[in-house]
Design a protein around this motif. Structure first.
Motif, PDB file in Angstrom:
ATOM      1  N   PHE A 250     -10.048  -2.962   5.194  1.00 53.61           N
ATOM      2  CA  PHE A 250      -9.272  -4.001   6.599  1.00 53.61           C
ATOM      3  C   PHE A 250      -8.164  -4.135   6.499  1.00 53.61           C
ATOM      4  CE2 PHE A 250      -8.420  -6.194  10.807  1.00 53.61           C
ATOM      5  CZ  PHE A 250      -8.428  -5.455  11.379  1.00 53.61           C
ATOM      6  N   PHE A 251      -7.678  -5.203   5.130  1.00 58.52           N
ATOM      7  CA  PHE A 251      -6.784  -5.861   4.935  1.00 58.52           C
ATOM      8  C   PHE A 251      -5.322  -5.732   4.715  1.00 58.52           C
ATOM      9  CE2 PHE A 251      -3.661  -7.893   1.397  1.00 58.52           C
ATOM     10  CZ  PHE A 251      -3.536  -8.763   2.590  1.00 58.52           C
ATOM     11  N   SER A 252      -5.873  -4.465   3.526  1.00 58.41           N
ATOM     12  CA  SER A 252      -5.448  -3.115   3.473  1.00 58.41           C
ATOM     13  C   SER A 252      -4.573  -2.419   4.472  1.00 58.41           C
ATOM     14  CB  SER A 252      -6.090  -1.769   2.265  1.00 58.41           C
ATOM     15  OG  SER A 252      -6.228  -3.120   1.122  1.00 58.41           O
ATOM     16  N   LEU A 253      -5.183  -1.911   5.123  1.00 62.35           N
ATOM     17  CA  LEU A 253      -5.337  -1.145   6.461  1.00 62.35           C
ATOM     18  C   LEU A 253      -3.385  -1.296   7.066  1.00 62.35           C
ATOM     19  CD1 LEU A 253      -4.722   1.131   7.813  1.00 62.35           C
ATOM     20  CD2 LEU A 253      -6.794   0.660   9.113  1.00 62.35           C
ATOM     21  N   LEU A 254      -3.775  -3.145   7.588  1.00 66.24           N
ATOM     22  CA  LEU A 254      -2.972  -3.923   7.695  1.00 66.24           C
ATOM     23  C   LEU A 254      -1.859  -4.052   7.304  1.00 66.24           C
ATOM     24  CD1 LEU A 254      -5.087  -6.776   9.423  1.00 66.24           C
ATOM     25  CD2 LEU A 254      -4.067  -5.559  10.590  1.00 66.24           C
ATOM     26  N   LEU A 255      -2.003  -4.602   6.369  1.00 65.42           N
ATOM     27  CA  LEU A 255      -1.014  -4.476   5.256  1.00 65.42           C
ATOM     28  C   LEU A 255       0.289  -2.770   5.206  1.00 65.42           C
ATOM     29  CD1 LEU A 255      -1.572  -6.137   2.054  1.00 65.42           C
ATOM     30  CD2 LEU A 255      -0.158  -6.961   3.969  1.00 65.42           C
ATOM     31  N   ILE A 256      -0.941  -1.608   5.339  1.00 71.61           N
ATOM     32  CA  ILE A 256       0.389  -0.817   5.239  1.00 71.61           C
ATOM     33  C   ILE A 256       0.435  -0.169   6.756  1.00 71.61           C
ATOM     34  CG2 ILE A 256      -0.029   1.969   5.577  1.00 71.61           C
ATOM     35  CD1 ILE A 256      -2.139   1.548   3.333  1.00 71.61           C
ATOM     36  N   LEU A 257       0.539  -0.615   7.979  1.00 69.37           N
ATOM     37  CA  LEU A 257       0.529  -0.322   9.313  1.00 69.37           C
ATOM     38  C   LEU A 257       1.477  -1.882   9.086  1.00 69.37           C
ATOM     39  CD1 LEU A 257      -2.818  -0.327  11.337  1.00 69.37           C
ATOM     40  CD2 LEU A 257      -1.123   1.301  10.936  1.00 69.37           C
ATOM     41  N   ALA A 258       1.833  -2.638   8.531  1.00 69.18           N
ATOM     42  CA  ALA A 258       2.494  -3.629   8.805  1.00 69.18           C
ATOM     43  C   ALA A 258       4.123  -2.997   8.345  1.00 69.18           C
ATOM     44  CB  ALA A 258       2.514  -5.375   8.357  1.00 69.18           C
ATOM     45  N   GLN A 259       3.419  -2.897   6.923  1.00 70.92           N
ATOM     46  CA  GLN A 259       4.447  -2.298   6.294  1.00 70.92           C
ATOM     47  C   GLN A 259       5.657  -1.061   7.035  1.00 70.92           C
ATOM     48  OE1 GLN A 259       3.840  -0.352   2.371  1.00 70.92           O
ATOM     49  NE2 GLN A 259       6.034  -1.053   1.476  1.00 70.92           N
ATOM     50  N   ARG A 260       5.120  -0.340   8.000  1.00 74.21           N
ATOM     51  CA  ARG A 260       6.156   0.598   8.890  1.00 74.21           C
ATOM     52  C   ARG A 260       6.063   0.509  10.051  1.00 74.21           C
ATOM     53  NH1 ARG A 260       4.999   5.764   7.205  1.00 74.21           N
ATOM     54  NH2 ARG A 260       3.424   6.406   4.808  1.00 74.21           N
ATOM     55  N   ILE A 261       5.115  -0.356  10.336  1.00 68.18           N
ATOM     56  CA  ILE A 261       6.086  -0.567  12.061  1.00 68.18           C
ATOM     57  C   ILE A 261       7.086  -2.029  12.224  1.00 68.18           C
ATOM     58  CG2 ILE A 261       5.325  -1.363  13.770  1.00 68.18           C
ATOM     59  CD1 ILE A 261       2.296  -0.175  13.820  1.00 68.18           C
ATOM     60  N   ILE A 262       6.893  -2.838  11.052  1.00 66.60           N
ATOM     61  CA  ILE A 262       7.922  -4.247  11.454  1.00 66.60           C
ATOM     62  C   ILE A 262       8.976  -4.169  11.175  1.00 66.60           C
ATOM     63  CG2 ILE A 262       7.921  -6.549   9.942  1.00 66.60           C
ATOM     64  CD1 ILE A 262       5.252  -6.959  10.277  1.00 66.60           C
TER      65      ILE A 262
ATOM     66  N   ALA B  93      -8.655 -13.346  -4.274  1.00 65.37           N
ATOM     67  CA  ALA B  93      -7.751 -12.313  -5.460  1.00 65.37           C
ATOM     68  C   ALA B  93      -7.541 -10.733  -4.989  1.00 65.37           C
ATOM     69  CB  ALA B  93      -9.073 -13.057  -7.007  1.00 65.37           C
ATOM     70  N   ILE B  94      -8.560  -9.729  -4.771  1.00 68.26           N
ATOM     71  CA  ILE B  94      -8.002  -8.935  -4.485  1.00 68.26           C
ATOM     72  C   ILE B  94      -7.168  -8.708  -3.371  1.00 68.26           C
ATOM     73  CG2 ILE B  94      -9.239  -6.191  -3.817  1.00 68.26           C
ATOM     74  CD1 ILE B  94     -11.539  -6.878  -5.382  1.00 68.26           C
ATOM     75  N   MET B  95      -7.234  -9.473  -2.976  1.00 69.78           N
ATOM     76  CA  MET B  95      -6.418  -9.295  -1.455  1.00 69.78           C
ATOM     77  C   MET B  95      -5.417 -10.213  -1.772  1.00 69.78           C
ATOM     78  SD  MET B  95      -8.025 -10.077   2.468  1.00 69.78           S
ATOM     79  CE  MET B  95      -8.275 -11.490   2.111  1.00 69.78           C
ATOM     80  N   MET B  96      -4.971 -11.228  -1.972  1.00 73.63           N
ATOM     81  CA  MET B  96      -3.024 -11.670  -3.086  1.00 73.63           C
ATOM     82  C   MET B  96      -2.787 -10.493  -3.890  1.00 73.63           C
ATOM     83  SD  MET B  96      -2.249 -13.844  -1.765  1.00 73.63           S
ATOM     84  CE  MET B  96      -1.645 -14.843  -3.365  1.00 73.63           C
ATOM     85  N   THR B  97      -3.601  -9.566  -5.012  1.00 71.68           N
ATOM     86  CA  THR B  97      -3.050  -8.747  -5.891  1.00 71.68           C
ATOM     87  C   THR B  97      -2.581  -7.314  -5.117  1.00 71.68           C
ATOM     88  OG1 THR B  97      -4.627  -9.511  -7.732  1.00 71.68           O
ATOM     89  CG2 THR B  97      -3.706  -6.952  -7.797  1.00 71.68           C
ATOM     90  N   ILE B  98      -3.459  -6.982  -3.986  1.00 72.07           N
ATOM     91  CA  ILE B  98      -2.267  -5.966  -3.252  1.00 72.07           C
ATOM     92  C   ILE B  98      -1.353  -6.703  -1.777  1.00 72.07           C
ATOM     93  CG2 ILE B  98      -3.117  -4.973  -1.342  1.00 72.07           C
ATOM     94  CD1 ILE B  98      -6.430  -4.154  -1.961  1.00 72.07           C
ATOM     95  N   TYR B  99      -1.689  -7.705  -1.904  1.00 66.18           N
ATOM     96  CA  TYR B  99      -0.254  -8.272  -1.178  1.00 66.18           C
ATOM     97  C   TYR B  99       1.028  -8.651  -2.371  1.00 66.18           C
ATOM     98  CZ  TYR B  99       2.235 -12.027   0.800  1.00 66.18           C
ATOM     99  OH  TYR B  99       3.487 -12.814   1.294  1.00 66.18           O
TER     100      TYR B  99
ATOM    101  N   LEU C 229       4.631  -6.372  -1.847  1.00 66.28           N
ATOM    102  CA  LEU C 229       5.836  -6.444  -1.779  1.00 66.28           C
ATOM    103  C   LEU C 229       6.803  -6.242  -2.677  1.00 66.28           C
ATOM    104  CD1 LEU C 229       5.101 -10.557  -1.199  1.00 66.28           C
ATOM    105  CD2 LEU C 229       5.596  -8.998   0.239  1.00 66.28           C
ATOM    106  N   SER C 230       6.455  -6.332  -4.176  1.00 63.47           N
ATOM    107  CA  SER C 230       7.083  -5.289  -4.634  1.00 63.47           C
ATOM    108  C   SER C 230       7.038  -3.938  -4.285  1.00 63.47           C
ATOM    109  CB  SER C 230       6.334  -5.574  -6.169  1.00 63.47           C
ATOM    110  OG  SER C 230       5.714  -7.629  -6.570  1.00 63.47           O
ATOM    111  N   PHE C 231       6.336  -2.947  -4.336  1.00 63.28           N
ATOM    112  CA  PHE C 231       6.549  -2.125  -3.704  1.00 63.28           C
ATOM    113  C   PHE C 231       7.541  -1.931  -3.398  1.00 63.28           C
ATOM    114  CE2 PHE C 231       5.422   1.407  -1.097  1.00 63.28           C
ATOM    115  CZ  PHE C 231       6.361   2.600  -2.652  1.00 63.28           C
ATOM    116  N   SER C 232       7.899  -2.717  -1.625  1.00 66.26           N
ATOM    117  CA  SER C 232       8.734  -2.988  -0.636  1.00 66.26           C
ATOM    118  C   SER C 232      10.399  -2.871  -1.556  1.00 66.26           C
ATOM    119  CB  SER C 232       8.458  -3.248   0.381  1.00 66.26           C
ATOM    120  OG  SER C 232       6.857  -3.369   1.133  1.00 66.26           O
ATOM    121  N   GLY C 233       9.802  -3.730  -3.006  1.00 67.50           N
ATOM    122  CA  GLY C 233      11.660  -4.089  -2.841  1.00 67.50           C
ATOM    123  C   GLY C 233      11.889  -6.409  -2.184  1.00 67.50           C
ATOM    124  N   ILE C 234      10.779  -6.357  -2.194  1.00 68.62           N
ATOM    125  CA  ILE C 234      10.524  -7.707  -0.917  1.00 68.62           C
ATOM    126  C   ILE C 234      10.408  -8.870  -2.576  1.00 68.62           C
ATOM    127  CG2 ILE C 234       9.994  -9.579   0.620  1.00 68.62           C
ATOM    128  CD1 ILE C 234       9.109  -6.972   2.176  1.00 68.62           C
TER     129      ILE C 234
END
Length: 257
Positions: free
Chosen positions: A28-40, A115-121, A125-130
């Motif tokens: 669910f957290f991964s899905l939220l990040l994907i949506l946030a990355q596209r919408i925000i 630990a898993i959520m921080m790795t995904i997070y 950020l790295s993938f988005s160049g942030i």
């Protein structure tokens, strides 16, 4: 207290929590990040990087607190409802070992989950160049784990003497008020009413001051308290957690099964 028995209870609690589909929260957290990355970026051009930084660490905090409270308050009640507690108590397992083992087991689940959520997070950020302050965010995650250890202890305190629903509501109440306990003191001073001021001061002294363990808002800017203050806050969280576990054990020891 036998460390081997505590470890065994913690291991079983860990496995049980995993079976309860807690790791679906990670999806669910991964899905939220994907949506946030596209919408925000589309609705907040120019400030989207800061918003994504805040959103990610905030989502980790909220989801992990939900897991800690809902699972923590149900742990003992579930044993009672399934009658498994009646089989455990006659064995050479003390009630203190049961409480401590349950606490450590759930906290271990939260360690893995964060630990898993921080790795995904951080990967997002790295993938988005942030750009992000790695050390500050990791330290904030460590203090989030200390806060969660305290919240799990709160959930166990309420869970050993009341229903799961009421214990959940009370635990969320403590969590919310714990983050605003310093504001309560200021509110009492502004009221200029001695009775209200005494009440708010008493609440501040009794409730855990969770704002001392909340570093995420400053961490996104790379800002953290000095090392002495960090140690003080960490010890505060650990000591408060220990006190709550003692209270939970004391209450649980008075119950007859």
């Amino acid at each position: 207290m036998n460390p081997i028995r505590v470890f065994t209870i913690a291991k079983n609690s860990f496995q049980e929590a995993i079976r309860d589909r807690i790791l679906y929260f990670i999806g669910f957290f991964s899905l939220l990040l994907i949506l946030a990355q596209r919408i925000i970026p589309e609705i907040a051009a120019g400030t989207h990087e800061k918003i994504l930084l805040d959103f990610g660490i905030g989502a980790i905090s909220i989801l992990s607190v939900v897991v800690a409270i809902f699972t923590g308050t149900a742990m003992i009640n579930k044993e009672i409802e399934k009658r498994t507690l009646l089989m455990l108590i006659p064995k050479p397992i003390s009630k203190a070992e049961l409480i401590v083992g349950k606490h450590l087991g759930l906290w271990a689940v939260l360690v893995v989950t964060i630990a898993i959520m921080m790795t995904i997070y951080l990967g997002m950020l790295s993938f988005s160049g942030i750009e992000y302050p790695t050390n500050a965010l990791l330290i904030a995650a460590v203090y989030l784990l200390i806060e969660l250890a305290l919240i799990v202890a709160v959930a166990l305190v309420f869970g050993v003497f009341t229903s799961s629903i009421l214990a959940t509501l009370l635990s969320f109440g403590v969590y919310l008020m714990g983050h605003f306990s310093q504001d309560l003191v200021e509110l009492g001073k502004l009221s200029e009413n001695p009775s209200i001021e005494r009440l708010t001061t008493s609440l501040y002294l009794v409730l855990p001051d969770l704002s001392r363990l909340n570093l995420k808002n400053d961490a996104v800017y790379g800002l953290l308290p000095d090392s002495g203050e960090l140690i003080s806050h960490g010890l505060y969280g650990l000591l408060y957690t220990t006190l709550l576990l003692v209270i939970a054990i004391t209450i649980f020891s008075q119950k007859e099964f």
